[in-house]
Design a protein around this motif. Structure first.
Motif, PDB file in Angstrom:
ATOM      1  N   GLY A 146      75.310  56.732  57.410  1.00 25.57           N
ATOM      2  CA  GLY A 146      75.716  57.185  58.742  1.00 25.57           C
ATOM      3  C   GLY A 146      75.971  56.042  59.714  1.00 25.57           C
ATOM      4  O   GLY A 146      76.576  56.235  60.769  1.00 25.57           O
ATOM      5  N   GLN A 147      75.490  54.847  59.357  1.00 22.22           N
ATOM      6  CA  GLN A 147      75.700  53.700  60.248  1.00 22.22           C
ATOM      7  C   GLN A 147      77.090  53.109  60.058  1.00 22.22           C
ATOM      8  O   GLN A 147      77.717  53.275  59.004  1.00 22.22           O
ATOM      9  CB  GLN A 147      74.671  52.600  59.941  1.00 22.22           C
ATOM     10  CG  GLN A 147      73.276  52.903  60.453  1.00 22.22           C
ATOM     11  CD  GLN A 147      72.387  51.671  60.358  1.00 22.22           C
ATOM     12  OE1 GLN A 147      72.275  51.049  59.309  1.00 22.22           O
ATOM     13  NE2 GLN A 147      71.747  51.327  61.468  1.00 22.22           N
ATOM     14  N   SER A 148      77.565  52.423  61.073  1.00 25.20           N
ATOM     15  CA  SER A 148      78.733  51.561  60.886  1.00 25.20           C
ATOM     16  C   SER A 148      78.619  50.392  61.850  1.00 25.20           C
ATOM     17  O   SER A 148      77.877  50.453  62.843  1.00 25.20           O
ATOM     18  CB  SER A 148      80.053  52.326  61.046  1.00 25.20           C
ATOM     19  OG  SER A 148      80.087  53.021  62.250  1.00 25.20           O
ATOM     20  N   ILE A 149      79.322  49.316  61.526  1.00 26.77           N
ATOM     21  CA  ILE A 149      79.182  48.097  62.329  1.00 26.77           C
ATOM     22  C   ILE A 149      80.502  47.742  63.015  1.00 26.77           C
ATOM     23  O   ILE A 149      81.582  48.081  62.546  1.00 26.77           O
ATOM     24  CB  ILE A 149      78.673  46.896  61.488  1.00 26.77           C
ATOM     25  CG1 ILE A 149      79.628  46.585  60.329  1.00 26.77           C
ATOM     26  CG2 ILE A 149      77.265  47.156  60.987  1.00 26.77           C
ATOM     27  CD1 ILE A 149      79.273  45.286  59.597  1.00 26.77           C
ATOM     28  N   ASP A 150      80.355  47.073  64.152  1.00 26.48           N
ATOM     29  CA  ASP A 150      81.473  46.690  65.003  1.00 26.48           C
ATOM     30  C   ASP A 150      81.214  45.241  65.427  1.00 26.48           C
ATOM     31  O   ASP A 150      80.258  44.972  66.163  1.00 26.48           O
ATOM     32  CB  ASP A 150      81.486  47.626  66.222  1.00 26.48           C
ATOM     33  CG  ASP A 150      82.535  47.251  67.243  1.00 26.48           C
ATOM     34  OD1 ASP A 150      83.101  46.142  67.158  1.00 26.48           O
ATOM     35  OD2 ASP A 150      82.793  48.074  68.146  1.00 26.48           O
ATOM     36  N   LEU A 151      82.040  44.322  64.947  1.00 25.04           N
ATOM     37  CA  LEU A 151      81.810  42.910  65.263  1.00 25.04           C
ATOM     38  C   LEU A 151      82.584  42.460  66.501  1.00 25.04           C
ATOM     39  O   LEU A 151      82.712  41.266  66.764  1.00 25.04           O
ATOM     40  CB  LEU A 151      82.166  42.039  64.052  1.00 25.04           C
ATOM     41  CG  LEU A 151      81.299  42.254  62.799  1.00 25.04           C
ATOM     42  CD1 LEU A 151      81.741  41.343  61.660  1.00 25.04           C
ATOM     43  CD2 LEU A 151      79.829  42.007  63.095  1.00 25.04           C
ATOM     44  N   GLY A 152      83.078  43.433  67.271  1.00 24.12           N
ATOM     45  CA  GLY A 152      83.883  43.119  68.467  1.00 24.12           C
ATOM     46  C   GLY A 152      83.170  42.225  69.479  1.00 24.12           C
ATOM     47  O   GLY A 152      83.818  41.516  70.240  1.00 24.12           O
ATOM     48  N   GLY A 153      81.847  42.253  69.482  1.00 22.45           N
ATOM     49  CA  GLY A 153      81.100  41.453  70.458  1.00 22.45           C
ATOM     50  C   GLY A 153      80.859  40.031  70.017  1.00 22.45           C
ATOM     51  O   GLY A 153      80.301  39.226  70.778  1.00 22.45           O
ATOM     52  N   ILE A 154      81.287  39.670  68.802  1.00 20.89           N
ATOM     53  CA  ILE A 154      80.952  38.343  68.273  1.00 20.89           C
ATOM     54  C   ILE A 154      82.134  37.683  67.552  1.00 20.89           C
ATOM     55  O   ILE A 154      82.168  36.454  67.403  1.00 20.89           O
ATOM     56  CB  ILE A 154      79.718  38.460  67.323  1.00 20.89           C
ATOM     57  CG1 ILE A 154      79.065  37.108  67.048  1.00 20.89           C
ATOM     58  CG2 ILE A 154      80.074  39.157  66.024  1.00 20.89           C
ATOM     59  CD1 ILE A 154      77.735  37.223  66.293  1.00 20.89           C
ATOM     60  N   ALA A 155      83.137  38.488  67.156  1.00 16.53           N
ATOM     61  CA  ALA A 155      84.209  37.980  66.291  1.00 16.53           C
ATOM     62  C   ALA A 155      85.058  36.891  66.964  1.00 16.53           C
ATOM     63  O   ALA A 155      85.395  35.882  66.329  1.00 16.53           O
ATOM     64  CB  ALA A 155      85.112  39.127  65.844  1.00 16.53           C
TER      65      ALA A 155
END
Ligand code: AMP
Ligand code: MG
Length: 357
Positions: free
Chosen positions: A166-175
């Motif tokens: 159910g989790q997913s990741i978003d690297l928008g804050g670090i990419a």
């Protein structure tokens, strides 16, 4: 040009204000402008390998976008997300970045958390239909926001990444910060002594200007984005800004921005308008994943969520090496003492100026 590109181009124009981000001297630099990672980027490099370096920087941000963009179904991050609940093999590079993000999450008490993705989706932030989700939806999603469940097994060239069901990741804050750090490596590989990388609010100043003066990097005024709160004089340093003014939408006369407080599921309402983190270049040996642009990007997002008091406490006690400029909603400009001589404020912006020690 799409509306988004126009907005990003305006931000670049604003960054040029206050006489900052400007080149100088007789020599013409190589300049490559590009749109990647949802923002306008510009690479300026002097010297004989300038063009090669600027072009390599352009290729590098595209390579990273293909690895890290979760809206691209073929990216490595998308594979991790669609494999949630089971281990997924990715490149060692992606694995290490996820591991860094996990550490930043732990060290910021969860203010930074890449498992924010399901909540971002509930707000429609990656779509053209942004809207306020109902409280029940957010409450059901918040338990999924927990980086503690991420496992990364580094196998050198590859890594095994597992996130919870159910989790997913978003690297928008670090990419973008990580990308800027990769660009530092490219400038060094190309033997470029003087260059500037602008990645939509993330700046890396390499070396100094060809005339020996420091690079000048404006800190945008969140309340008047055509102007700045001041200008930083930097050599071999990152200056990375997060602010609610950078991306937002309006509904029923209220504005909702893109930096979410993992504790509430709502846009962080911490009394800060922007956070700029200044961190030293990682240098020829490269970073350890917890320094340089990668750290500065994670912390600009995290400290924006934390708010003034927690951010200052974190700056004093965390053990990480960085400085910062905070712009508060009540009209103050807070600058940590490491920048006392490097920050030239724009008095016309009207902020009350305080040095934090
Ligand atoms: P930045 O512009 O670096 O502050 O990053 C903002 C982006 O990071 C958002 O557009 C989201 O993709 C993601 N994000 C939002 N809130 C958080 C958070 N609390 N922790 C980590 N990433 C976040
Ligand atoms: Mg960030």
């Amino acid at each position: 040009m799409t509306r988004k590109m126009k907005r990003a181009a305006l931000a670049l124009a604003a960054a040029l204000l206050c006489g900052a981000l400007s080149g100088c001297g007789a020599e013409e630099p190589a300049v490559t402008e590009t749109f990647a990672m949802d923002t306008v980027m510009r690479f300026t490099a002097y010297g004989k390998n300038g063009q090669a370096a600027a072009d390599a920087a352009d290729r590098e941000v595209r390579r990273l976008e293909a690895l890290l963009d979760r809206t691209d179904g073929d990216s490595e991050v998308s594979r991790v997300n669609s494999g949630a609940g089971a281990p997924v093999t990715v490149s060692g590079e992606t694995g290490r970045l996820i591991q860094s993000a996990r550490t930043f999450s732990e060290d910021t008490g969860g203010a930074f958390d890449i498992t924010i993705a399901p909540v971002m989706d509930a707000w429609g932030f990656t779509t053209d239909e942004k809207h306020v989700p109902d409280r029940g939806t957010l409450d059901s999603l918040l338990p999924l926001v927990d980086s503690g469940t991420i496992a990364v097994e580094d196998r050198g060239d590859t890594a095994l990444v597992t996130i919870g069901e159910g989790q997913s990741i978003d690297l928008g804050g670090i990419a973008k910060g990580y990308a800027s750090e990769r660009i530092e490596a490219i400038f060094r590989e190309q033997g470029v002594a003087s260059a500037l990388a602008y990645l939509g609010g993330n700046v890396y100043a390499h070396g100094e200007k060809p005339d020996g003066a420091p690079w000048r990097v404006a800190v945008q005024d969140p309340q008047d984005t055509d102007s700045c709160t001041g200008v930083l004089s930097l050599r071999d340093a990152y200056a990375i800004t997060s602010g609610g003014y950078q991306r937002y939408f309006e509904q029923d006369g209220q504005t909702y921005h893109h930096i979410i407080d993992p504790a509430t599921g709502y846009p962080a309402d911490s009394g800060l308008l922007s956070v700029t983190i200044v961190a030293p270049a990682v240098g020829p040996d490269g970073g350890d994943g917890l320094t340089g642009g990668t750290m500065a990007d994670a912390f600009s997002t995290a400290l924006f969520v934390m708010g003034e008091e927690r951010a200052i406490d974190f700056w004093r006690r965390s053990g990480y090496e960085f400085d910062m400029v905070l712009v508060t909603a009540d009209g103050r400009l807070l600058v940590t003492d490491g920048l006392e001589k490097k920050f030239e404020r724009n008095e016309d912006a009207g902020y009350i100026y305080e040095i934090i020690r």
